[in-house]
Design a protein around this motif. Structure first.
Motif, PDB file in Angstrom:
ATOM      1  N   THR A 117      18.376 -11.440 -15.616  1.00  0.00           N
ATOM      2  CA  THR A 117      18.349 -10.475 -14.508  1.00  0.00           C
ATOM      3  C   THR A 117      17.180  -9.515 -14.683  1.00  0.00           C
ATOM      4  OG1 THR A 117      20.741 -10.617 -14.408  1.00  0.00           O
ATOM      5  CG2 THR A 117      19.727  -8.775 -13.256  1.00  0.00           C
ATOM      6  N   LEU A 118      17.016  -9.036 -15.904  1.00  0.00           N
ATOM      7  CA  LEU A 118      15.918  -8.111 -16.175  1.00  0.00           C
ATOM      8  C   LEU A 118      14.574  -8.769 -15.861  1.00  0.00           C
ATOM      9  CD1 LEU A 118      14.968  -5.407 -17.269  1.00  0.00           C
ATOM     10  CD2 LEU A 118      15.113  -6.332 -19.590  1.00  0.00           C
ATOM     11  N   LEU A 119      14.422 -10.018 -16.275  1.00  0.00           N
ATOM     12  CA  LEU A 119      13.160 -10.711 -16.022  1.00  0.00           C
ATOM     13  C   LEU A 119      12.949 -10.989 -14.528  1.00  0.00           C
ATOM     14  CD1 LEU A 119      10.958 -11.568 -18.054  1.00  0.00           C
ATOM     15  CD2 LEU A 119      11.536 -13.892 -17.423  1.00  0.00           C
ATOM     16  N   ARG A 120      14.030 -11.239 -13.811  1.00  0.00           N
ATOM     17  CA  ARG A 120      13.921 -11.434 -12.354  1.00  0.00           C
ATOM     18  C   ARG A 120      13.428 -10.164 -11.675  1.00  0.00           C
ATOM     19  NH1 ARG A 120      16.133 -15.796  -9.870  1.00  0.00           N
ATOM     20  NH2 ARG A 120      16.473 -14.633  -7.959  1.00  0.00           N
ATOM     21  N   LEU A 121      13.900  -9.026 -12.174  1.00  0.00           N
ATOM     22  CA  LEU A 121      13.442  -7.749 -11.614  1.00  0.00           C
ATOM     23  C   LEU A 121      11.962  -7.545 -11.927  1.00  0.00           C
ATOM     24  CD1 LEU A 121      16.420  -5.391 -12.568  1.00  0.00           C
ATOM     25  CD2 LEU A 121      15.821  -6.247 -10.309  1.00  0.00           C
ATOM     26  N   ILE A 122      11.573  -7.882 -13.160  1.00  0.00           N
ATOM     27  CA  ILE A 122      10.174  -7.685 -13.548  1.00  0.00           C
ATOM     28  C   ILE A 122       9.261  -8.651 -12.801  1.00  0.00           C
ATOM     29  CG2 ILE A 122       8.546  -7.731 -15.485  1.00  0.00           C
ATOM     30  CD1 ILE A 122      10.912  -7.044 -17.322  1.00  0.00           C
ATOM     31  N   SER A 123       9.756  -9.860 -12.530  1.00  0.00           N
ATOM     32  CA  SER A 123       8.891 -10.843 -11.866  1.00  0.00           C
ATOM     33  C   SER A 123       8.899 -10.707 -10.346  1.00  0.00           C
ATOM     34  CB  SER A 123       9.318 -12.254 -12.265  1.00  0.00           C
ATOM     35  OG  SER A 123      10.642 -12.469 -11.851  1.00  0.00           O
ATOM     36  N   GLY A 124       9.673  -9.762  -9.838  1.00  0.00           N
ATOM     37  CA  GLY A 124       9.670  -9.533  -8.396  1.00  0.00           C
ATOM     38  C   GLY A 124      10.544 -10.520  -7.641  1.00  0.00           C
ATOM     39  N   LEU A 125      11.337 -11.326  -8.341  1.00  0.00           N
ATOM     40  CA  LEU A 125      12.234 -12.275  -7.666  1.00  0.00           C
ATOM     41  C   LEU A 125      13.487 -11.558  -7.178  1.00  0.00           C
ATOM     42  CD1 LEU A 125      11.961 -15.413  -9.964  1.00  0.00           C
ATOM     43  CD2 LEU A 125      11.214 -15.221  -7.594  1.00  0.00           C
ATOM     44  N   ALA A 126      13.815 -10.412  -7.803  1.00  0.00           N
ATOM     45  CA  ALA A 126      14.925  -9.580  -7.325  1.00  0.00           C
ATOM     46  C   ALA A 126      14.381  -8.164  -7.166  1.00  0.00           C
ATOM     47  CB  ALA A 126      16.062  -9.607  -8.335  1.00  0.00           C
ATOM     48  N   THR A 127      14.991  -7.392  -6.260  1.00  0.00           N
ATOM     49  CA  THR A 127      14.492  -6.030  -6.055  1.00  0.00           C
ATOM     50  C   THR A 127      15.328  -5.032  -6.842  1.00  0.00           C
ATOM     51  OG1 THR A 127      15.597  -6.320  -3.945  1.00  0.00           O
ATOM     52  CG2 THR A 127      13.234  -5.999  -3.859  1.00  0.00           C
ATOM     53  N   THR A 128      14.643  -4.050  -7.375  1.00  0.00           N
ATOM     54  CA  THR A 128      15.326  -3.039  -8.194  1.00  0.00           C
ATOM     55  C   THR A 128      16.208  -2.171  -7.312  1.00  0.00           C
ATOM     56  OG1 THR A 128      13.278  -1.806  -7.995  1.00  0.00           O
ATOM     57  CG2 THR A 128      13.719  -2.837 -10.119  1.00  0.00           C
ATOM     58  N   GLN A 129      17.390  -1.878  -7.834  1.00  0.00           N
ATOM     59  CA  GLN A 129      18.298  -0.983  -7.096  1.00  0.00           C
ATOM     60  C   GLN A 129      18.085   0.448  -7.550  1.00  0.00           C
ATOM     61  OE1 GLN A 129      21.747  -2.936  -8.560  1.00  0.00           O
ATOM     62  NE2 GLN A 129      21.977  -4.244  -6.754  1.00  0.00           N
ATOM     63  N   HIS A 130      17.786   0.591  -8.833  1.00  0.00           N
ATOM     64  CA  HIS A 130      17.593   1.929  -9.377  1.00  0.00           C
ATOM     65  C   HIS A 130      16.527   1.867 -10.454  1.00  0.00           C
ATOM     66  CE1 HIS A 130      18.430   5.422 -11.930  1.00  0.00           C
ATOM     67  NE2 HIS A 130      18.708   6.001 -10.777  1.00  0.00           N
ATOM     68  N   GLY A 131      15.622   2.809 -10.440  1.00  0.00           N
ATOM     69  CA  GLY A 131      14.569   2.839 -11.434  1.00  0.00           C
ATOM     70  C   GLY A 131      13.299   2.179 -10.934  1.00  0.00           C
ATOM     71  N   ASN A 132      12.301   2.109 -11.814  1.00  0.00           N
ATOM     72  CA  ASN A 132      10.991   1.618 -11.413  1.00  0.00           C
ATOM     73  C   ASN A 132      10.428   0.582 -12.367  1.00  0.00           C
ATOM     74  OD1 ASN A 132       9.777   2.582  -9.042  1.00  0.00           O
ATOM     75  ND2 ASN A 132       9.834   4.656  -9.897  1.00  0.00           N
ATOM     76  N   VAL A 133       9.761  -0.415 -11.792  1.00  0.00           N
ATOM     77  CA  VAL A 133       9.031  -1.375 -12.610  1.00  0.00           C
ATOM     78  C   VAL A 133       7.585  -1.368 -12.128  1.00  0.00           C
ATOM     79  CG1 VAL A 133       8.799  -3.792 -13.277  1.00  0.00           C
ATOM     80  CG2 VAL A 133      11.076  -2.847 -12.870  1.00  0.00           C
ATOM     81  N   THR A 134       6.638  -1.134 -13.015  1.00  0.00           N
ATOM     82  CA  THR A 134       5.231  -1.203 -12.597  1.00  0.00           C
ATOM     83  C   THR A 134       4.444  -2.085 -13.566  1.00  0.00           C
ATOM     84  OG1 THR A 134       4.702   0.784 -13.858  1.00  0.00           O
ATOM     85  CG2 THR A 134       5.157   1.099 -11.520  1.00  0.00           C
ATOM     86  N   VAL A 135       3.462  -2.791 -13.011  1.00  0.00           N
ATOM     87  CA  VAL A 135       2.510  -3.542 -13.831  1.00  0.00           C
ATOM     88  C   VAL A 135       1.120  -3.064 -13.446  1.00  0.00           C
ATOM     89  CG1 VAL A 135       1.459  -5.789 -14.256  1.00  0.00           C
ATOM     90  CG2 VAL A 135       3.931  -5.579 -14.221  1.00  0.00           C
ATOM     91  N   SER A 136       0.365  -2.596 -14.426  1.00  0.00           N
ATOM     92  CA  SER A 136      -0.967  -2.016 -14.202  1.00  0.00           C
ATOM     93  C   SER A 136      -0.917  -0.963 -13.094  1.00  0.00           C
ATOM     94  CB  SER A 136      -1.984  -3.097 -13.837  1.00  0.00           C
ATOM     95  OG  SER A 136      -2.005  -4.066 -14.833  1.00  0.00           O
ATOM     96  N   GLY A 137       0.137  -0.193 -13.058  1.00  0.00           N
ATOM     97  CA  GLY A 137       0.244   0.895 -12.096  1.00  0.00           C
ATOM     98  C   GLY A 137       0.757   0.479 -10.727  1.00  0.00           C
ATOM     99  N   SER A 160       3.644  -0.866  -8.315  1.00  0.00           N
ATOM    100  CA  SER A 160       5.107  -0.930  -8.357  1.00  0.00           C
ATOM    101  C   SER A 160       5.618  -2.276  -7.852  1.00  0.00           C
ATOM    102  CB  SER A 160       5.672   0.199  -7.499  1.00  0.00           C
ATOM    103  OG  SER A 160       7.021  -0.081  -7.207  1.00  0.00           O
ATOM    104  N   SER A 161       6.715  -2.737  -8.436  1.00  0.00           N
ATOM    105  CA  SER A 161       7.274  -4.027  -8.027  1.00  0.00           C
ATOM    106  C   SER A 161       7.740  -3.997  -6.577  1.00  0.00           C
ATOM    107  CB  SER A 161       8.434  -4.423  -8.937  1.00  0.00           C
ATOM    108  OG  SER A 161       9.503  -3.510  -8.765  1.00  0.00           O
ATOM    109  N   SER A 162       7.929  -2.787  -6.013  1.00  0.00           N
ATOM    110  CA  SER A 162       8.354  -2.697  -4.615  1.00  0.00           C
ATOM    111  C   SER A 162       7.236  -3.138  -3.666  1.00  0.00           C
ATOM    112  CB  SER A 162       8.797  -1.273  -4.282  1.00  0.00           C
ATOM    113  OG  SER A 162       7.715  -0.403  -4.488  1.00  0.00           O
ATOM    114  N   GLN A 163       6.023  -3.293  -4.207  1.00  0.00           N
ATOM    115  CA  GLN A 163       4.915  -3.721  -3.334  1.00  0.00           C
ATOM    116  C   GLN A 163       4.848  -5.233  -3.154  1.00  0.00           C
ATOM    117  OE1 GLN A 163       1.156  -1.820  -3.822  1.00  0.00           O
ATOM    118  NE2 GLN A 163       2.084   0.037  -4.652  1.00  0.00           N
ATOM    119  N   GLY A 164       5.845  -5.920  -3.678  1.00  0.00           N
ATOM    120  CA  GLY A 164       5.998  -7.355  -3.404  1.00  0.00           C
ATOM    121  C   GLY A 164       4.763  -8.190  -3.680  1.00  0.00           C
TER     122      GLY A 164
END
Lengths: 252, 254
Positions: A48-68, A70-74
């Protein structure tokens, strides 16, 4: 390592399926050129954690960023990642090289000559340049996973995510591939986040190990493995670390 | 090995012709032409330019009917994956109805609705082949490997590209199977459609020969019909199968 640039940042991430809490307030980061292992018992929410990091699932709470980013940018976020799954997931109707080039084709109309060259380079790095025109059913299990690895690095991602990539391979192939991925990491200066359930594997490959607990999953401890590469598998230090990790698990 | 097979095939054909000849001679019936009469009638048709107009017309109708039928079948087949409502409609109503409805009934219904025209044979083909495509694509959609779609979605959010590069190629073998049986069925359906609902084409000519009691011509038209079908099967589909089998053979065994 102290002043290194942060590539992946997980900030206070929680996730639930209905009423079931899977992840609770997970925070950690991965710095440039670092290999970080996520280690946890089966079913602890690693995937589940890896799915959130890979953008396959969307975060419900908190933030994931890669090189600044955010994973919300799809879509834009995904351009910074390369992912290797447990299984190779190759497209059986495509040749090896065409499988390696699929990340480009999924984003643009025509693959450029330069990108084709990059594809061959990636195949060369995993030692399969002479199998470029073969189909996946003509390759062995270990070779297929190598192709998947080449596919994941062909776009030169900021971080390589590996989801238990060597599960299902025999011990010999597994150890061989661990060494290969490490040498590939050295050659190409990669940043890696590697998910595993195998403490020995984590100790052998990681700069830092993030030990997760059972459900609801929290970060139990972050262990630094201060041993230079190449490592020996059965060193005293490695055995001590393994014991420490197994003790952590048995407390659950 | 291949040589051996050729001999057996030639022997079987020779035996068939001999038996035909024998029955024709023994029955001494003017409605049972000998192979020689049939070949003569076939030759007469071959040297007449009009024949090719009829064949071309039949071809043209078959192709249009196939295009329409396959498009409808594919759309219905794919829709079952994305809509539970469509899945139910397809499984409970469309498939059983179209599968069990005899082609000749469609032909008769369309003759009454659309009269003697191109529309009747084309619609007959369409309704007969659509279920082939629908059921094959439906099966293909059920067998789709979702892990490959997931793999693709780690690289892009563009759904149309995932459809084109990952989902459709997974359906090609199913599409091929459907095309193969679809073409065979369409070729038979067009004759029915033309027999009742047309004033030209191979089916119409067959009907004319029948009405004039020209049995050797009926046989000759049937020969044309069979030869074209065999060419399609042995040359066209075998070629495609040989060309793509290396790519496709693993797709369906997932």
């Amino acid at each position: 390592m102290e002043n290194s640039e942060v590539i992946l940042k997980i900030d206070d991430v929680s996730f639930e399926y209905g009423k079931l809490k899977v992840l609770e307030q997970i925070s950690f980061d991965v710095k440039k050129n670092e290999t970080v292992c996520i280690l946890g018992p089966s079913g602890c929410g690693k995937t589940t954690l890896l799915r959130l990091i890979s953008g396959l699932a969307t975060t419900q709470h908190g933030n994931v960023t890669v090189s600044g980013v955010s994973s919300s940018q799809g879509h834009d976020y995904k351009q910074h990642l390369g992912l290797v799954f447990q299984e190779p997931r190759l497209l059986p109707w495509r040749t090896t090289i065409d499988n390696v080039l699929i990340p480009f084709e999924l984003n643009q109309d025509k693959v450029t000559e330069e990108q084709k060259e990059k594809g061959m380079q990636a195949l060369k790095l995993v030692g399969l340049e002479s199998f470029a025109e073969n189909y996946s059913h003509e390759l062995s299990g270990g070779m297929r996973q190598r192709v998947a690895l080449a596919r994941a690095i062909v776009t030169d991602p900021d971080i390589l995510l590996l989801d238990e990539p060597l599960t299902g391979l025999d011990v010999h192939t597994k150890e061989e591939l661990q060494d290969e991925i490490l040498s590939l990491k050295e050659k190409t200066k990669r940043t890696m986040l590697w998910v595993t359930h195998d403490p020995q594997e984590a100790i052998y490959i990681a700069d830092r190990i993030i030990v997760l607990s059972n459900r609801p999953t929290v970060v139990r401890e972050i262990i630094s493995v201060n041993e230079p590469y190449p490592r020996t598998r059965m060193s005293q230090n490695a055995l001590d670390l393994e014991k420490r990790i197994r003790n952590l698990f048995s407390e659950d | 090995m291949a040589k051996n097979t050729w001999w057996k095939a030639a022997l079987a054909i020779a035996a068939f012709i001999a038996l035909w000849w024998f029955i024709a001679e023994v029955s001494h019936n003017r409605y049972f032409p000998t192979p020689l009469d049939t070949v003569k009638a076939f030759w007469d048709l071959m040297i007449s330019p009009k024949t090719y107009n009829h064949i071309w017309l039949t071809f043209y109708r078959t192709i249009i009917g196939l295009l329409l039928g396959s498009t409808i079948g594919i759309i219905l087949g794919i829709s079952t994956k994305y809509s539970e409502f469509m899945d139910t409609i397809v499984r409970v109503i469309i498939y059983p109805l179209f599968q069990s409805f005899p082609p000749i009934c469609w032909a008769l219904v369309f003759v009454l609705w659309f009269g003697l025209s191109n529309v009747t044979p084309i619609l007959t083909i369409m309704t007969v082949v659509a279920p082939f495509f629908m059921i094959n694509i439906w099966e293909g959609m059920k067998d789709i490997d979702d892990t490959l779609i997931e793999m693709a979605s780690t690289y892009t959010n563009k759904r149309f590209r995932i459809l084109r590069k990952v989902i459709l190629p997974m359906l090609y073998p199913y599409f091929f199977d459907a095309s193969k049986s679809g073409v065979m069925t369409a070729w038979k359906a067009v004759i029915l459609g033309e027999l009742y609902g047309s004033i030209a084409g191979m089916g119409y000519m067959l009907n004319m020969a029948f009405k004039a009691y020209h049995m050797s011509q009926v046989f000759a038209w049937t020969m044309f019909f069979v030869i074209i079908l065999v060419i399609f099967d042995k040359v066209f589909f075998n070629f495609i199968e040989r060309k793509f089998v290396r790519k496709w053979k693993t797709v369906k065994s997932f």
